[in-house]
Design a protein around this motif. Structure first.
Motif, short mmCIF file in Angstrom:
data_model
loop_
_atom_site.label_atom_id
_atom_site.label_comp_id
_atom_site.label_asym_id
_atom_site.label_seq_id
_atom_site.Cartn_x
_atom_site.Cartn_y
_atom_site.Cartn_z
N ALA A 254 119.02 -18.22 96.88
CA ALA A 254 119.53 -17.07 96.13
C ALA A 254 118.66 -15.83 96.37
N GLN A 255 117.35 -16.03 96.41
CA GLN A 255 116.45 -14.90 96.67
C GLN A 255 116.64 -14.36 98.08
N GLN A 256 116.88 -15.24 99.02
CA GLN A 256 117.12 -14.79 100.40
C GLN A 256 118.39 -13.94 100.48
N ARG A 257 119.43 -14.36 99.75
CA ARG A 257 120.66 -13.58 99.75
C ARG A 257 120.43 -12.20 99.15
N GLN A 258 119.63 -12.12 98.09
CA GLN A 258 119.33 -10.83 97.48
C GLN A 258 118.58 -9.92 98.45
N ARG A 259 117.78 -10.52 99.33
CA ARG A 259 117.04 -9.72 100.31
C ARG A 259 117.91 -9.36 101.52
N GLY A 260 119.18 -9.75 101.49
CA GLY A 260 120.07 -9.44 102.59
C GLY A 260 120.03 -10.43 103.73
N GLU A 261 119.33 -11.54 103.55
CA GLU A 261 119.24 -12.56 104.59
C GLU A 261 120.44 -13.50 104.49
#
Length: 852
Positions: free
Chosen positions: A342-349
């Motif tokens: 989820a954190q990776q998605r927030q960073r645009g990854e």
């Protein structure tokens, strides 16, 4: 080592439980929860989390998290004003000072006033949401007080007082007391006089001053005078500069004003001290209420943080199973891996998906001991830690990242033997440290009921043969004493034990040999290969060494390798067949759904058509009956034999038409009603009864006798199923058409029958000139009376012949014949509407009539 307490705080847990939580990653999860908290007290609750061993307590906390999740998803939770620093500090920061009767400082009281105002408003809003939700069940706080049952009126009054007395920056407001306001007013007046007098002195002694300003020394207002001129001005020297070139002189004119200034400042300080003392006493009197409010706010904040976590993990509450040793987690995902993705998605990854696996253990149909084998980096340890962490999360009342229909028993002890236990300080090797951890769970009198044990690479780090024998003995002991055990291993002997022992089962994490990468999918019932040679080849070992190793391995255990290869092929074949069957089932279900929709649509249209026909025929019969009655009344009033005979013929035609329509109605209704089955009917449904000629509501059904009971305007009757037709509401569709124009550009005239009424008929959206007649009546050359008789006979025949649109040709002439015909049509109960034909179809010499 299970505990008997119903709940335990983290700080009070035994060492083995703290060790388990640390190994499973609980500190990381607690940090995530702390990050969601809005208050320091909420953070403290997760830093020292409570773990429950009571099913009602866990279920209640899960429900509270679900309620908060709904509030968050509806965006009902209020946000604090911009600029407020989070997390909010505790309400009571100096409880000991208050209990001793000492006063808090104005700075402390200002911060308390602001903090209490924010937290009390937040709490009051949540309590309102709770009441609007219908008072759902909610867990109590640590002191067994319901968090929404607090009497906040005294605290609210205290908050209002503090808000009135203290500003957030620690300043005491003038509104705190009249005395303080009076003193400050005098102080401001004195300051003004000091400033004015000082400016006058500066102007008078402009040549003697170092700078043209009034400054302060030792709490007194002074002038900076050049040292050479200090004796020229009467006053007292309060200070001098470091160089000695400047002295700070208090002229005699400023001395009384400075004295007054100091007196007023002292009086103000005493007034502020009295206000702080009074406020502190009020706070001390409500210390218990403030403590309870703080505990409730902390619990609500912690629960909201748990709801935030549930949303982030797409988690659901797992049912607390009554069975003492049961795991039924469907589509389980590792909480920390889901969070990281989820954190990776927030960073645009674009993260890799988290693989979900189902774990079912401990019930009569599932193993008590699960032996997981497979390649390194295949996800075996991830499965262990996911299961263990979720078991602790459930005991904390949290939602789990699995399917909603999952369930989990309460494990009073959750043991872990994970990772490298090497400890050089204690002279422990990896194997020694591993065995020391195992030994704590296999003591003779250790109660392993309600215990979940997770062991990674059991008995590794020593001779494989001896390690396998030791591992088998430990697993057998744990199994016999009732523990649910999940173990990972590369020892082939344990695969055989799991395949042969009752209550044991093999499982493996699958490996894609084509891509030389793990799939992280768990296959229960299938032992896994380590794929060590394949992985070694992938990482660069020379082909000569790989081939030599393959030869040696095939000589050592050819049968086992062949068996595992066969089982792997069978497992893959079964999975392929399962996917195919699943796809076919979905397609079949979709077709069944479509057929059901078509059947329901046809059934609805059939009933709709039935009701439409019945209403239409019933309306025509009613019109005919009214027409016959009207004719009979007129016959009674006339004495003219010719008129009498004419009207008698008219009545006979109506009677003939009524009889014909009655027979058609009876035949059509009978055909339609026969198609109704008792399965189509239900209690409460409105139906029309052909036998009774009325509408009623079904109150009872007799399936065997195919009869039903109706309530018809308060009258209870019993009729056969074949006698009724369900009522389906029908609405005639309306179409809006633009006005039609004749060839001369004039609007086409259209008239409507009013059934004998007077005045202009209401407008309609149907234009007769658009209709094509199916029958015509020629009146050209007839006298008015003769033409009206012919028109009346023609209209009766048209109705009996089921014509809907007819034409009457009356010619143009003087217009008297057309006027008489239109007057007749206007009064006729058979006519729906009429109008002059379009110019190309006859124009003013022809009238188009639409019958009812």
């Amino acid at each position: 080592m299970p505990t008997t307490a119903t709940h335990t705080h983290f700080s009070a847990l035994p060492a083995h439980d703290k060790h388990s939580l640390t190994q499973l990653g609980w500190p990381t999860l607690a940090d995530i929860l702390n990050g969601f908290c809005l208050t320091h007290v909420g953070q403290q609750r997760w830093a020292n989390a409570t773990f429950y061993t009571s099913a009602p307590a866990i279920t209640l906390h899960q429900q509270a998290v679900s309620h908060c999740q709904q509030w968050l998803e509806r965006r009902d939770i209020p946000e604090f004003p911009t600029g407020v620093t989070l997390p909010l500090p505790p309400l009571i920061t100096h409880p000991k000072l208050l209990t001793l009767g000492q006063a808090l400082t104005a700075q402390q009281l200002g911060q308390l006033a602001s903090n209490l105002h924010l937290q009390l408003g937040w709490y009051t809003h949540l309590r309102t949401l709770h009441k609007q939700a219908g008072q759902p069940a909610w867990p109590t706080t640590n002191d067994a007080t319901h968090p929404f049952s607090l009497a906040t009126k005294p605290v609210a009054q205290l908050s209002a007082t503090l808000q009135q007395w203290f500003l957030p920056n620690g300043t005491v407001a003038d509104t705190a007391s009249p005395e303080l306001a009076r003193l400050r007013q005098q102080h401001r007046h004195n300051e003004d006089k000091l400033a004015a007098t000082g400016q006058q002195l500066l102007a008078t002694h402009a040549k003697q001053v170092q700078e043209r300003l009034v400054t302060e020394r030792n709490g007194r207002m002074v002038l900076p005078i050049l040292a050479n001129f200090k004796h020229q001005i009467k006053g007292m020297v309060q200070d001098s500069s470091t160089s000695g070139q400047t002295v700070y002189l208090e002229p005699d004119a400023l001395i009384p004003l400075n004295n007054e200034r100091q007196r007023l400042s002292s009086d103000i300080d005493h007034a502020i001290a009295a206000i702080c003392q009074a406020a502190s006493q009020q706070i001390a009197a409500l210390l218990a209420d403030l403590t309870a409010l703080e505990a409730a706010i902390g619990q609500l904040d912690a629960t909201l943080a748990a709801a935030q976590l549930a949303i982030a993990l797409e988690a659901h509450p797992a049912t607390v199973l009554a069975e003492p040793q049961h795991v039924d987690l469907k589509a389980l995902r590792h909480p920390l891996l889901v969070w990281e993705r989820a954190q990776q998605r927030q960073r645009g990854e674009v993260p890799e998906p988290v693989i979900a696996n189902t774990l079912q253990l401990g019930s009569p149909h599932h193993p008590q001991t699960l032996v997981i084998t497979g390649p390194n980096t295949g996800g075996k340890s991830v499965l262990l830690t996911a299961l263990g962490l979720c078991a602790w999360m459930q005991r904390a009342g949290l939602h789990l990242p699995c399917e909603p229909d999952s369930g989990l028993s309460i494990f009073h002890a959750i043991g872990t033997v994970l990772g490298d236990a090497q400890n050089l300080a204690q002279n422990l090797s990896t194997f020694s440290g591993h065995i020391e951890q195992l030994a704590a769970w296999v003591q003779p009198h250790t109660d392993l009921s309600r215990t979940l044990l997770l062991i990674d690479e059991i008995a590794s780090g020593t001779d494989p043969a001896e390690g396998a024998a030791l591992a088998e003995a430990v697993l057998q002991h744990l199994h016999n004493h009732g523990a649910i055990t999940v173990v990972t291993t590369h020892l082939g002997v344990l695969k055989r034990v799991a395949a042969q022992q009752t209550g044991f089962a093999n499982a493996s994490v699958l490996f894609d040999v084509d891509t030389l990468s793990p799939t992280y999918q768990l296959a229960v019932g299938l032992p896994g290969a380590s794929h060590a040679l394949t992985i070694a080849q992938r990482h660069g070992l020379p082909e000569e060494i790989i081939q030599h190793a393959r030869t040696a391995a095939s000589q050592q255990a050819p049968a086992a390798e062949a068996l595992m290869a066969t089982l792997g092929e069978q497992e893959q074949h079964l999975r392929t067949n399962e996917q195919t069957l699943s796809q076919r089932e979905l397609a079949l279900a979709e077709k069944e759904h479509q057929l059901a929709q078509v059947e329901a649509s046809l059934h609805s249209k059939k009933h709709e058509f039935t009701q439409h026909i019945q209403r239409r025929l019933r309306h025509q019969l009613q019109q005919l009956e009214a027409d016959v009655n009207d004719t009979r009344k007129r016959l009674r009033k006339t004495d003219d034999d010719g008129d009498f005979r004419h009207r008698e013929r008219h009545a006979q035609r109506h009677k003939k038409r009524a009889n014909t329509l009655a027979k058609q109605t009876e035949t059509l209704a009978s055909d339609l009603i026969e198609s109704v089955k008792i399965d189509d009917l239900a209690i409460g449904m409105a139906v029309d009864s052909a036998q009774l000629g009325t509408r009623g509501t079904i109150t009872a059904l007799d399936i065997k006798k195919e009869r039903l009971t109706l309530n018809c305007n308060g009258l209870t009757v019993t009729v056969p199923v074949s006698d009724v037709v369900p009522v389906v509401e029908y609405r005639q569709p309306k179409s809006k058409k633009p006005k039609k124009l004749d060839m001369l550009g004039r609007p086409i005239r259209s008239h409507h029958s009013s059934g004998g009424g007077s005045g202009d008929p209401p407008p309609t959206d149907r234009d007769p000139s658009d209709e094509f007649p199916t029958a015509e009546c020629k009146l050209v050359g007839m006298r008015v009376q003769e033409a009206l008789q012919a028109t009346e006979a023609f209209m009766d025949e048209a109705v009996l012949g089921n014509h809907r649109v007819v034409a009457i040709i009356h010619g143009m002439g003087t217009g008297k014949l057309r006027q008489a015909v239109h007057q007749y049509l206007k009064q006729s109960p058979l006519v729906s509407t009429y109008g002059i034909a379009q110019a190309i179809h006859g124009g003013d010499g022809k009238t188009i009539v639409i019958l009812k």
